[in-house]
Design a protein around this motif. Structure first.
Motif, PDB file in Angstrom:
ATOM      1  N   UNK A  16       0.789  -1.238   0.000  1.00  0.00           N
ATOM      2  CA  UNK A  16       0.000   0.000   0.000  1.00  0.00           C
ATOM      3  C   UNK A  16       0.823   1.291   0.000  1.00  0.00           C
ATOM      4  N   UNK A  17       1.983   1.363   0.663  1.00  0.00           N
ATOM      5  CA  UNK A  17       2.768   2.601   0.554  1.00  0.00           C
ATOM      6  C   UNK A  17       3.261   2.879  -0.870  1.00  0.00           C
ATOM      7  N   UNK A  18       3.590   1.823  -1.619  1.00  0.00           N
ATOM      8  CA  UNK A  18       4.000   1.988  -3.010  1.00  0.00           C
ATOM      9  C   UNK A  18       2.831   2.530  -3.831  1.00  0.00           C
ATOM     10  N   UNK A  19       1.662   1.928  -3.647  1.00  0.00           N
ATOM     11  CA  UNK A  19       0.462   2.374  -4.361  1.00  0.00           C
ATOM     12  C   UNK A  19       0.207   3.861  -4.094  1.00  0.00           C
ATOM     13  N   UNK A  20       0.217   4.236  -2.839  1.00  0.00           N
ATOM     14  CA  UNK A  20      -0.086   5.617  -2.448  1.00  0.00           C
ATOM     15  C   UNK A  20       0.946   6.608  -3.005  1.00  0.00           C
ATOM     16  N   UNK A  21       2.204   6.295  -2.830  1.00  0.00           N
ATOM     17  CA  UNK A  21       3.261   7.232  -3.229  1.00  0.00           C
ATOM     18  C   UNK A  21       3.377   7.355  -4.745  1.00  0.00           C
ATOM     19  N   UNK A  22       3.199   6.244  -5.457  1.00  0.00           N
ATOM     20  CA  UNK A  22       3.211   6.296  -6.922  1.00  0.00           C
ATOM     21  C   UNK A  22       2.062   7.157  -7.425  1.00  0.00           C
ATOM     22  N   UNK A  23       0.890   6.948  -6.860  1.00  0.00           N
ATOM     23  CA  UNK A  23      -0.286   7.742  -7.289  1.00  0.00           C
ATOM     24  C   UNK A  23      -0.099   9.225  -6.978  1.00  0.00           C
ATOM     25  N   UNK A  24       0.353   9.538  -5.777  1.00  0.00           N
ATOM     26  CA  UNK A  24       0.417  10.936  -5.364  1.00  0.00           C
ATOM     27  C   UNK A  24       1.622  11.677  -5.949  1.00  0.00           C
ATOM     28  N   UNK A  25       2.756  11.009  -6.023  1.00  0.00           N
ATOM     29  CA  UNK A  25       3.976  11.702  -6.457  1.00  0.00           C
ATOM     30  C   UNK A  25       4.139  11.753  -7.967  1.00  0.00           C
ATOM     31  N   UNK A  26       3.555  10.795  -8.676  1.00  0.00           N
ATOM     32  CA  UNK A  26       3.639  10.793 -10.139  1.00  0.00           C
ATOM     33  C   UNK A  26       2.332  11.211 -10.794  1.00  0.00           C
ATOM     34  N   UNK A  27       1.310  11.462  -9.972  1.00  0.00           N
ATOM     35  CA  UNK A  27      -0.031  11.745 -10.491  1.00  0.00           C
ATOM     36  C   UNK A  27      -0.423  10.687 -11.521  1.00  0.00           C
ATOM     37  N   UNK A  78       6.964   8.183   1.773  1.00  0.00           N
ATOM     38  CA  UNK A  78       6.429   9.313   2.536  1.00  0.00           C
ATOM     39  C   UNK A  78       6.351   9.021   4.031  1.00  0.00           C
ATOM     40  N   UNK A  79       6.738   7.808   4.415  1.00  0.00           N
ATOM     41  CA  UNK A  79       6.782   7.414   5.834  1.00  0.00           C
ATOM     42  C   UNK A  79       5.418   7.488   6.523  1.00  0.00           C
ATOM     43  N   UNK A  80       4.357   7.350   5.755  1.00  0.00           N
ATOM     44  CA  UNK A  80       3.010   7.386   6.328  1.00  0.00           C
ATOM     45  C   UNK A  80       2.484   5.999   6.672  1.00  0.00           C
ATOM     46  N   UNK A  89       5.913   0.410  11.238  1.00  0.00           N
ATOM     47  CA  UNK A  89       5.566   1.699  11.831  1.00  0.00           C
ATOM     48  C   UNK A  89       6.714   2.685  11.565  1.00  0.00           C
ATOM     49  N   UNK A  90       6.806   3.249  10.357  1.00  0.00           N
ATOM     50  CA  UNK A  90       7.986   4.046  10.002  1.00  0.00           C
ATOM     51  C   UNK A  90       8.097   5.395  10.692  1.00  0.00           C
ATOM     52  N   UNK A  91       6.968   5.919  11.182  1.00  0.00           N
ATOM     53  CA  UNK A  91       6.993   7.301  11.679  1.00  0.00           C
ATOM     54  C   UNK A  91       6.624   7.413  13.156  1.00  0.00           C
ATOM     55  N   UNK A  92       6.326   6.301  13.782  1.00  0.00           N
ATOM     56  CA  UNK A  92       5.844   6.340  15.155  1.00  0.00           C
ATOM     57  C   UNK A  92       7.017   6.385  16.140  1.00  0.00           C
ATOM     58  N   UNK A  93       6.990   7.370  17.023  1.00  0.00           N
ATOM     59  CA  UNK A  93       8.049   7.471  18.024  1.00  0.00           C
ATOM     60  C   UNK A  93       7.769   6.571  19.214  1.00  0.00           C
TER      61      UNK A  93
END
Length: 335
Positions: free
Chosen positions: A23-34, A142-144, A280-284
């Motif tokens: 899912x992070x690949x799907x999201x970032x490809x869609x958002x960053x490459x439109x 995007x570390x989301x 969990x890439x962004x969780x402290x």
């Protein structure tokens, strides 16, 4: 007529956890490459991606691979991102007039770790290896974290099972392979020591039989057995609204990570170093406690097995139940 918008096919055939991890690949490809993103998977897993707003179209793998290829050719993809990487995806890529990208499966390193306990594995999650594989596209993580989307019209009544949002623990007992399933004696010891409401989930006849055993022998009066009674989306909703999730190395563990749930993961003959631990890439704060038994024979498989090769199954049977119980019972606000 081909639009100016780049059209990208992402491939992952199976299974639950592996698809959620894409899912992070799907999201970032869609958002960053439109990009217009399509996804190819097996029909039985289509529901995992149907409601992802970053995916424009879902294709399902046909029994005849040539039929699948013929359908995909009509889409005129600019790029293919292969996140499964096997003989079938190789045939698909060869047949398509598109630039393609994949990732390093580190199979040699996995083989060395399984067979000789020599660890040359990269110290990174599979998600990060995916992003390295598509670095030429200039798509960055995007570390989301992971995503899991329920249908907009989805509804599930917790109160019909006497459950309250944020007031129960989900115990996922399923697993594709026997050596990834938590044994009943460990599960029973865990359930009996928890001072919280517990919901047992899983799928299939074997999980249902085990859940019935737990229900019949448990002293925990707040145990709810929903094993083999829920869809994947209903299980996901239960996880989304839980206080904590206890699971083996399963797809439900990754859905829990997508919802940023605290997870107690119980590992058998597989190993987090393969890169499939809760992401969990962004969780402290520490949302993930990974419980492992240190044995010289572990890991004995990169995926799981139908039985313990040495017959003792100590990688599961010797888990420290009290440590898991302590972590679960320390959650504030649950009675």
């Amino acid at each position: 007529m081909h639009s100016n918008r780049v059209k990208i096919l992402i491939i992952r055939f199976s299974s639950i956890g592996d698809i959620v991890i894409t899912s992070p690949i799907v999201r970032c490809v869609r958002e960053q490459l439109n990009a217009e993103v399509h996804f190819l998977t097996k029909e039985k897993f289509q529901g995992l991606v149907d409601d992802n707003p970053f995916i424009s179209k879902v294709h399902t793998l046909q029994n005849n691979l040539d039929e699948t290829i013929a359908l995909l050719k009509n889409e005129n993809y600019d790029t293919i991102i292969d996140l499964h990487k096997n003989l079938r995806t190789a045939k698909i890529k060869k047949a398509m007039n598109a630039t393609w990208y994949s990732f390093n499966k580190v199979n040699i390193q996995k083989w060395l770790f399984v067979n000789f306990k020599i660890n040359f594995l990269p110290q990174e999650h599979l998600v990060d290896r995916y992003f390295k594989g598509i670095s030429a596209l200039n798509v960055i993580n995007d570390k989301q974290g992971l995503d899991y989307f329920l249908p907009p019209e989805f509804s599930f009544d917790l109160s019909s099972h006497n459950l309250t949002k944020g007031k129960y623990i989900v115990l996922s007992i399923g697993g594709t392979y026997t050596t990834k399933r938590i044994p009943n004696d460990i599960l029973l010891a865990l359930i009996n020591r928890l001072n919280k409401p517990v919901v047992v989930i899983g799928g299939g006849e074997e999980d249902s039989k085990n859940a019935t055993y737990l229900e019949q022998h448990s002293s925990n009066k707040s145990l709810t057995n929903l094993c083999n009674k829920l869809s994947i989306n209903e299980s996901a909703y239960l996880i989304q609204n839980a206080a904590k999730v206890v699971s083996g190395d399963t797809g439900m563990m990754h859905i829990a990570a997508a919802y940023n749930k605290p997870i107690e993961s119980i590992w058998g003959n597989t190993h987090p170093l393969f890169g499939m631990y809760p992401y969990f890439p962004k969780k402290t704060e520490n949302l993930s406690n990974m419980h492992q038994v240190d044995l010289k024979c572990r890991p004995c498989s990169k995926l799981g097995s139908s039985s313990c090769p040495r017959g003792h199954f100590n990688c599961m049977k010797l888990h420290n139940v009290e440590e898991i119980v302590k972590n679960c019972n320390s959650i504030e606000g649950i009675q």
